[in-house]
Scaffold this motif. Structure first.
Motif, PDB file in Angstrom:
ATOM      1  N   ARG A  25       0.832  -1.209   0.000  1.00  0.00           N
ATOM      2  CA  ARG A  25       0.000   0.000   0.000  1.00  0.00           C
ATOM      3  C   ARG A  25       0.868   1.261   0.000  1.00  0.00           C
ATOM      4  O   ARG A  25       0.569   2.221  -0.677  1.00  0.00           O
ATOM      5  CB  ARG A  25      -0.943   0.006   1.199  1.00  0.00           C
ATOM      6  CG  ARG A  25      -2.075  -0.959   1.050  1.00  0.00           C
ATOM      7  CD  ARG A  25      -3.015  -0.905   2.254  1.00  0.00           C
ATOM      8  NE  ARG A  25      -4.119  -1.793   2.061  1.00  0.00           N
ATOM      9  CZ  ARG A  25      -5.252  -1.447   1.440  1.00  0.00           C
ATOM     10  NH1 ARG A  25      -5.405  -0.230   1.001  1.00  0.00           N
ATOM     11  NH2 ARG A  25      -6.216  -2.318   1.289  1.00  0.00           N
ATOM     12  N   GLN A  29       0.669   4.139  -2.733  1.00  0.00           N
ATOM     13  CA  GLN A  29       0.266   5.479  -2.302  1.00  0.00           C
ATOM     14  C   GLN A  29       1.314   6.533  -2.623  1.00  0.00           C
ATOM     15  O   GLN A  29       0.976   7.659  -2.955  1.00  0.00           O
ATOM     16  CB  GLN A  29      -0.032   5.503  -0.796  1.00  0.00           C
ATOM     17  CG  GLN A  29      -1.335   4.872  -0.423  1.00  0.00           C
ATOM     18  CD  GLN A  29      -2.547   5.623  -0.958  1.00  0.00           C
ATOM     19  OE1 GLN A  29      -2.471   6.639  -1.627  1.00  0.00           O
ATOM     20  NE2 GLN A  29      -3.709   5.072  -0.669  1.00  0.00           N
ATOM     21  N   TRP A  36      -3.758   2.565  -9.054  1.00  0.00           N
ATOM     22  CA  TRP A  36      -4.918   2.129  -8.294  1.00  0.00           C
ATOM     23  C   TRP A  36      -4.954   0.621  -8.332  1.00  0.00           C
ATOM     24  O   TRP A  36      -4.316  -0.014  -9.140  1.00  0.00           O
ATOM     25  CB  TRP A  36      -6.218   2.712  -8.848  1.00  0.00           C
ATOM     26  CG  TRP A  36      -6.393   2.479 -10.311  1.00  0.00           C
ATOM     27  CD1 TRP A  36      -6.947   1.375 -10.905  1.00  0.00           C
ATOM     28  CD2 TRP A  36      -5.996   3.344 -11.372  1.00  0.00           C
ATOM     29  NE1 TRP A  36      -6.914   1.501 -12.272  1.00  0.00           N
ATOM     30  CE2 TRP A  36      -6.335   2.723 -12.595  1.00  0.00           C
ATOM     31  CE3 TRP A  36      -5.375   4.596 -11.410  1.00  0.00           C
ATOM     32  CZ2 TRP A  36      -6.074   3.289 -13.819  1.00  0.00           C
ATOM     33  CZ3 TRP A  36      -5.133   5.157 -12.652  1.00  0.00           C
ATOM     34  CH2 TRP A  36      -5.474   4.511 -13.826  1.00  0.00           C
ATOM     35  N   LEU A  46      -8.021   0.631  -3.840  1.00  0.00           N
ATOM     36  CA  LEU A  46      -6.941   1.547  -3.483  1.00  0.00           C
ATOM     37  C   LEU A  46      -6.791   2.549  -4.621  1.00  0.00           C
ATOM     38  O   LEU A  46      -6.854   2.183  -5.794  1.00  0.00           O
ATOM     39  CB  LEU A  46      -5.642   0.768  -3.269  1.00  0.00           C
ATOM     40  CG  LEU A  46      -4.431   1.532  -2.762  1.00  0.00           C
ATOM     41  CD1 LEU A  46      -4.707   2.135  -1.383  1.00  0.00           C
ATOM     42  CD2 LEU A  46      -3.233   0.604  -2.661  1.00  0.00           C
ATOM     43  N   PHE A  47      -6.612   3.799  -4.263  1.00  0.00           N
ATOM     44  CA  PHE A  47      -6.536   4.893  -5.232  1.00  0.00           C
ATOM     45  C   PHE A  47      -5.479   5.845  -4.700  1.00  0.00           C
ATOM     46  O   PHE A  47      -5.655   6.436  -3.636  1.00  0.00           O
ATOM     47  CB  PHE A  47      -7.913   5.568  -5.276  1.00  0.00           C
ATOM     48  CG  PHE A  47      -8.203   6.404  -6.465  1.00  0.00           C
ATOM     49  CD1 PHE A  47      -8.415   5.821  -7.698  1.00  0.00           C
ATOM     50  CD2 PHE A  47      -8.318   7.776  -6.355  1.00  0.00           C
ATOM     51  CE1 PHE A  47      -8.729   6.593  -8.812  1.00  0.00           C
ATOM     52  CE2 PHE A  47      -8.626   8.559  -7.447  1.00  0.00           C
ATOM     53  CZ  PHE A  47      -8.837   7.965  -8.683  1.00  0.00           C
ATOM     54  N   ASN A  48      -4.328   5.972  -5.408  1.00  0.00           N
ATOM     55  CA  ASN A  48      -3.215   6.707  -4.809  1.00  0.00           C
ATOM     56  C   ASN A  48      -3.372   8.227  -4.874  1.00  0.00           C
ATOM     57  O   ASN A  48      -4.283   8.764  -5.510  1.00  0.00           O
ATOM     58  CB  ASN A  48      -1.867   6.239  -5.363  1.00  0.00           C
ATOM     59  CG  ASN A  48      -1.511   6.826  -6.709  1.00  0.00           C
ATOM     60  OD1 ASN A  48      -2.332   7.378  -7.419  1.00  0.00           O
ATOM     61  ND2 ASN A  48      -0.249   6.681  -7.071  1.00  0.00           N
ATOM     62  N   LYS A  49      -2.462   8.902  -4.192  1.00  0.00           N
ATOM     63  CA  LYS A  49      -2.517  10.357  -4.059  1.00  0.00           C
ATOM     64  C   LYS A  49      -2.487  11.069  -5.406  1.00  0.00           C
ATOM     65  O   LYS A  49      -3.230  12.023  -5.636  1.00  0.00           O
ATOM     66  CB  LYS A  49      -1.366  10.846  -3.182  1.00  0.00           C
ATOM     67  CG  LYS A  49      -1.446  10.359  -1.761  1.00  0.00           C
ATOM     68  CD  LYS A  49      -0.188  10.711  -0.987  1.00  0.00           C
ATOM     69  CE  LYS A  49      -0.179  10.026   0.361  1.00  0.00           C
ATOM     70  NZ  LYS A  49       1.070  10.234   1.068  1.00  0.00           N
ATOM     71  N   GLN A  52      -5.682  10.856  -7.210  1.00  0.00           N
ATOM     72  CA  GLN A  52      -6.621  11.802  -6.613  1.00  0.00           C
ATOM     73  C   GLN A  52      -6.391  13.211  -7.154  1.00  0.00           C
ATOM     74  O   GLN A  52      -7.337  13.898  -7.544  1.00  0.00           O
ATOM     75  CB  GLN A  52      -6.474  11.800  -5.093  1.00  0.00           C
ATOM     76  CG  GLN A  52      -7.367  12.795  -4.402  1.00  0.00           C
ATOM     77  CD  GLN A  52      -7.183  12.806  -2.890  1.00  0.00           C
ATOM     78  OE1 GLN A  52      -6.578  11.907  -2.317  1.00  0.00           O
ATOM     79  NE2 GLN A  52      -7.693  13.818  -2.251  1.00  0.00           N
ATOM     80  N   ARG A  58     -11.718  11.793  -4.605  1.00  0.00           N
ATOM     81  CA  ARG A  58     -11.105  11.436  -3.325  1.00  0.00           C
ATOM     82  C   ARG A  58     -11.260   9.933  -3.138  1.00  0.00           C
ATOM     83  O   ARG A  58     -12.258   9.346  -3.584  1.00  0.00           O
ATOM     84  CB  ARG A  58     -11.788  12.179  -2.181  1.00  0.00           C
ATOM     85  CG  ARG A  58     -11.606  13.695  -2.280  1.00  0.00           C
ATOM     86  CD  ARG A  58     -12.409  14.377  -1.232  1.00  0.00           C
ATOM     87  NE  ARG A  58     -13.829  14.096  -1.505  1.00  0.00           N
ATOM     88  CZ  ARG A  58     -14.847  14.688  -0.911  1.00  0.00           C
ATOM     89  NH1 ARG A  58     -14.632  15.570   0.018  1.00  0.00           N
ATOM     90  NH2 ARG A  58     -16.086  14.380  -1.217  1.00  0.00           N
ATOM     91  N   PRO A  59     -10.292   9.288  -2.477  1.00  0.00           N
ATOM     92  CA  PRO A  59     -10.406   7.849  -2.266  1.00  0.00           C
ATOM     93  C   PRO A  59     -11.747   7.440  -1.662  1.00  0.00           C
ATOM     94  O   PRO A  59     -12.352   6.471  -2.086  1.00  0.00           O
ATOM     95  CB  PRO A  59      -9.238   7.517  -1.337  1.00  0.00           C
ATOM     96  CG  PRO A  59      -8.214   8.545  -1.687  1.00  0.00           C
ATOM     97  CD  PRO A  59      -9.005   9.800  -1.973  1.00  0.00           C
ATOM     98  N   ARG A  60     -12.242   8.207  -0.715  1.00  0.00           N
ATOM     99  CA  ARG A  60     -13.521   7.832  -0.084  1.00  0.00           C
ATOM    100  C   ARG A  60     -14.693   7.919  -1.055  1.00  0.00           C
ATOM    101  O   ARG A  60     -15.736   7.329  -0.831  1.00  0.00           O
ATOM    102  CB  ARG A  60     -13.764   8.668   1.166  1.00  0.00           C
ATOM    103  CG  ARG A  60     -14.048  10.124   0.899  1.00  0.00           C
ATOM    104  CD  ARG A  60     -14.429  10.832   2.209  1.00  0.00           C
ATOM    105  NE  ARG A  60     -14.633  12.235   1.983  1.00  0.00           N
ATOM    106  CZ  ARG A  60     -13.848  13.183   2.453  1.00  0.00           C
ATOM    107  NH1 ARG A  60     -12.812  12.874   3.194  1.00  0.00           N
ATOM    108  NH2 ARG A  60     -14.117  14.446   2.213  1.00  0.00           N
ATOM    109  N   VAL A  63     -13.361   4.519  -3.856  1.00  0.00           N
ATOM    110  CA  VAL A  63     -13.164   3.154  -3.350  1.00  0.00           C
ATOM    111  C   VAL A  63     -14.532   2.497  -3.159  1.00  0.00           C
ATOM    112  O   VAL A  63     -15.455   3.085  -2.609  1.00  0.00           O
ATOM    113  CB  VAL A  63     -12.349   3.158  -2.045  1.00  0.00           C
ATOM    114  CG1 VAL A  63     -12.353   1.805  -1.373  1.00  0.00           C
ATOM    115  CG2 VAL A  63     -10.909   3.606  -2.333  1.00  0.00           C
TER     116      VAL A  63
END
Length: 91
Positions: A25, A29, A36, A46-49, A52, A58-60, A63
């Motif tokens: 991870r 990240q 991702w 998982l979705f990296n910075k 984003q 945003r990851p939230r 995901v």
């Protein structure tokens, strides 16, 4: 994970278990590339910075959602899903 040629890249971890997952991870990240991870159903896990920053998602917000929601133009969805299925089956 798919690269730009549609090939599957599965990381090889020396240490398995929690420490390996945390390392994996962290690599994703902190990557300088868009990165991702999708589950077997094609949902983001998982979705990296950088992903984003570039996408604005945003990851939230992403995901748990399917990559299919992001395929554009919509006419390409069937073709993209077939490619994803083939990669997941190792073809």
């Amino acid at each position: 994970m798919l690269n730009r040629w549609g090939k599957s890249h599965r990381p090889c971890l020396v240490n398995k278990g929690m420490s390996g997952e945390i390392s994996y991870r962290g690599i994703i990240q902190n990557s300088r590339n868009l990165a991702w991870v999708l589950d077997s159903q094609g949902n983001f896990i998982l979705f990296n910075k950088l992903s984003q920053e570039v996408s604005g998602y945003r990851p939230r917000d992403i995901v748990g959602h399917s990559f299919a929601e992001l395929v554009y133009p919509p006419e390409d969805l069937n073709r993209v899903q077939k490619i994803y299925s083939a990669v997941m089956e190792g073809r």
